[in-house]
Design a protein around this motif. Structure first.
Motif, PDB file in Angstrom:
ATOM      1  N   ASP A 156       0.856  -1.391  -0.111  1.00 51.68           N
ATOM      2  CA  ASP A 156      -0.181  -0.095  -0.291  1.00 51.68           C
ATOM      3  C   ASP A 156       0.814   1.492  -0.203  1.00 51.68           C
ATOM      4  O   ASP A 156       2.029   1.528   0.549  1.00 51.68           O
ATOM      5  N   VAL A 157       0.914   2.140  -0.450  1.00 50.51           N
ATOM      6  CA  VAL A 157       1.458   3.566  -0.272  1.00 50.51           C
ATOM      7  C   VAL A 157       0.830   4.335   0.705  1.00 50.51           C
ATOM      8  O   VAL A 157      -0.286   4.458   0.731  1.00 50.51           O
ATOM      9  N   PRO A 158       1.545   4.568   1.144  1.00 49.84           N
ATOM     10  CA  PRO A 158       1.431   5.693   2.784  1.00 49.84           C
ATOM     11  C   PRO A 158       0.931   7.303   1.865  1.00 49.84           C
ATOM     12  O   PRO A 158       1.074   7.570   1.148  1.00 49.84           O
ATOM     13  N   ASP A 159       0.339   7.448   2.810  1.00 43.99           N
ATOM     14  CA  ASP A 159      -0.483   8.782   2.541  1.00 43.99           C
ATOM     15  C   ASP A 159       0.880   9.379   2.660  1.00 43.99           C
ATOM     16  O   ASP A 159       0.297  10.968   2.093  1.00 43.99           O
ATOM     17  N   ASP A 160       1.963   9.634   3.025  1.00 45.80           N
ATOM     18  CA  ASP A 160       3.111  11.259   3.068  1.00 45.80           C
ATOM     19  C   ASP A 160       3.440  10.427   1.876  1.00 45.80           C
ATOM     20  O   ASP A 160       5.010  11.081   2.022  1.00 45.80           O
ATOM     21  N   ALA A 161       3.240  10.003   1.363  1.00 45.83           N
ATOM     22  CA  ALA A 161       4.120   9.785  -0.270  1.00 45.83           C
ATOM     23  C   ALA A 161       3.838  10.251  -1.442  1.00 45.83           C
ATOM     24  O   ALA A 161       2.856  11.254  -0.988  1.00 45.83           O
ATOM     25  N   CYS A 197      -5.041   1.829  -8.343  1.00 45.20           N
ATOM     26  CA  CYS A 197      -3.824   1.138  -7.629  1.00 45.20           C
ATOM     27  C   CYS A 197      -3.490  -0.037  -6.524  1.00 45.20           C
ATOM     28  O   CYS A 197      -3.300  -0.398  -5.850  1.00 45.20           O
ATOM     29  N   LEU A 198      -3.448  -0.999  -7.620  1.00 41.81           N
ATOM     30  CA  LEU A 198      -3.641  -2.698  -7.584  1.00 41.81           C
ATOM     31  C   LEU A 198      -1.838  -2.179  -7.692  1.00 41.81           C
ATOM     32  O   LEU A 198      -1.403  -1.917  -9.139  1.00 41.81           O
ATOM     33  N   PRO A 199      -0.767  -2.692  -6.565  1.00 41.40           N
ATOM     34  CA  PRO A 199       0.771  -2.500  -6.437  1.00 41.40           C
ATOM     35  C   PRO A 199       1.705  -3.373  -7.601  1.00 41.40           C
ATOM     36  O   PRO A 199       0.665  -4.828  -7.941  1.00 41.40           O
ATOM     37  N   VAL A 200       2.435  -3.016  -8.425  1.00 39.65           N
ATOM     38  CA  VAL A 200       2.801  -3.733  -9.413  1.00 39.65           C
ATOM     39  C   VAL A 200       4.257  -4.367  -8.765  1.00 39.65           C
ATOM     40  O   VAL A 200       4.514  -5.682  -9.086  1.00 39.65           O
ATOM     41  N   TRP A 201       4.643  -3.304  -8.759  1.00 33.09           N
ATOM     42  CA  TRP A 201       6.439  -3.924  -8.394  1.00 33.09           C
ATOM     43  C   TRP A 201       7.134  -2.885  -7.319  1.00 33.09           C
ATOM     44  O   TRP A 201       6.281  -1.201  -7.241  1.00 33.09           O
ATOM     45  N   SER A 202       7.735  -2.835  -6.451  1.00 34.66           N
ATOM     46  CA  SER A 202       7.709  -1.773  -5.485  1.00 34.66           C
ATOM     47  C   SER A 202       9.611  -1.846  -4.834  1.00 34.66           C
ATOM     48  O   SER A 202       9.408  -3.467  -4.278  1.00 34.66           O
ATOM     49  N   PHE A 203      10.342  -0.888  -4.467  1.00 34.15           N
ATOM     50  CA  PHE A 203      11.996  -0.889  -4.351  1.00 34.15           C
ATOM     51  C   PHE A 203      11.862  -0.668  -3.122  1.00 34.15           C
ATOM     52  O   PHE A 203      10.825   0.298  -2.739  1.00 34.15           O
ATOM     53  N   PHE A 204      12.302  -1.248  -1.525  1.00 37.10           N
ATOM     54  CA  PHE A 204      12.959  -0.864  -0.978  1.00 37.10           C
ATOM     55  C   PHE A 204      14.522  -0.903  -0.309  1.00 37.10           C
ATOM     56  O   PHE A 204      14.836  -2.057  -0.764  1.00 37.10           O
ATOM     57  N   PHE A 205      14.875   0.126  -0.022  1.00 39.50           N
ATOM     58  CA  PHE A 205      16.574   0.273  -0.194  1.00 39.50           C
ATOM     59  C   PHE A 205      16.558   0.586   1.568  1.00 39.50           C
ATOM     60  O   PHE A 205      16.445   1.471   1.720  1.00 39.50           O
ATOM     61  N   HIS A 206      17.836   0.239   2.127  1.00 40.11           N
ATOM     62  CA  HIS A 206      18.396   0.050   3.507  1.00 40.11           C
ATOM     63  C   HIS A 206      19.081  -0.192   3.324  1.00 40.11           C
ATOM     64  O   HIS A 206      20.439  -0.337   2.700  1.00 40.11           O
ATOM     65  N   GLU A 207      19.659   0.566   4.882  1.00 42.35           N
ATOM     66  CA  GLU A 207      21.568   0.334   5.099  1.00 42.35           C
ATOM     67  C   GLU A 207      22.373  -0.888   5.067  1.00 42.35           C
ATOM     68  O   GLU A 207      22.957  -0.932   4.393  1.00 42.35           O
ATOM     69  N   SER A 208      21.204  -2.033   5.259  1.00 40.80           N
ATOM     70  CA  SER A 208      21.604  -3.723   4.853  1.00 40.80           C
ATOM     71  C   SER A 208      21.554  -4.211   3.664  1.00 40.80           C
ATOM     72  O   SER A 208      22.518  -5.045   3.100  1.00 40.80           O
ATOM     73  N   SER A 209      20.376  -3.880   3.136  1.00 42.01           N
ATOM     74  CA  SER A 209      19.683  -5.438   2.160  1.00 42.01           C
ATOM     75  C   SER A 209      19.132  -4.064   2.005  1.00 42.01           C
ATOM     76  O   SER A 209      18.172  -3.376   1.681  1.00 42.01           O
TER      77      SER A 209
END
Length: 214
Positions: free
Chosen positions: A109-114, A156-168
């Motif tokens: 889901d897209v966050p409210d503050d996106a 608003c159907l999610p297709v793909w998402s990228f999550f970037f974090h410090e370790s992974s």
């Protein structure tokens, strides 16, 4: 594969499509389908069925069940994002662990503050049935010290998402999505988990959907 994905991400994040300031974050409908989680280094971390309640902000994800993969993690997760609770379920042994869910951003889901970034067409917008129009949203995950980029259809159907974090960093994609909850029981806490106490979280540990694959 890593280089290709990195290039794709760069192209997405560098898009110069005119940003429409009238865009507001949308919210995904109820969904049932299949989800894959891929580390940006190329490892398949998980693939399996999911059920998502958009109003109740509840997600059930069962990986490595009907489509076993040697490189994937076998997980059965039930997450209540509004309540901040995560269950790790072992249906075979009739046991589970109940933990505090620190990252309350749903991967579906897209966050409210996106922040709206762009609108783009995948494939061909001029050939019927050969194109897909998506909007891309970005933001930060303060509780995990990272950033995300989510692309969703106009419905608003999610297709793909990228999550970037410090370790992974991870790439999450969905397939065979249907706009319904086929089995509501998937979102209920199993009877053998009801009396399980909330575990204390060791200092420095972050419990989240993506952390289950690290």
């Amino acid at each position: 594969m890593y280089a290709a994905i990195t290039l794709f991400v760069f192209m997405c994040l560098s898009a110069t499509t005119n940003a429409d300031h009238h865009h507001h974050p949308c919210h995904a409908p109820n969904m049932t389908g299949f989800m894959s989680v891929l580390a940006l280094k190329g490892d398949i971390k998980g693939y399996g069925a999911f059920t998502y309640d958009s109003m109740g902000k509840k997600l059930r994800f069962r990986s490595n069940e009907s489509h076993p993969m040697n490189t994937s993690v076998g997980l059965d997760l039930l997450m209540f994002f509004d309540e901040g609770i995560l269950y790790e379920i072992d249906s075979k042994n009739k046991s589970c662990e109940k933990k505090t869910l620190h990252c309350t951003i749903s991967p579906l889901d897209v966050p409210d503050d996106a922040t709206f970034m762009s609108t783009a067409n995948g494939g061909s917008p001029t050939i019927e049935g050969e194109g897909l129009k998506v909007t891309t949203w970005t933001g930060s995950t303060a509780d995990m010290k990272g950033h995300y980029s989510m692309s969703v259809t106009m419905g608003c159907l999610p297709v793909w998402s990228f999550f970037f974090h410090e370790s992974s960093s991870f790439f999450v994609s969905l397939t065979e999505v249907e706009n319904e909850i086929k089995d509501p029981d998937q979102l209920l806490v199993p009877s053998y988990c009801l009396a399980v106490p909330l575990e204390e979280t060791p200092e420095g540990t972050v419990n989240s959907f993506l952390n289950e694959f690290m």
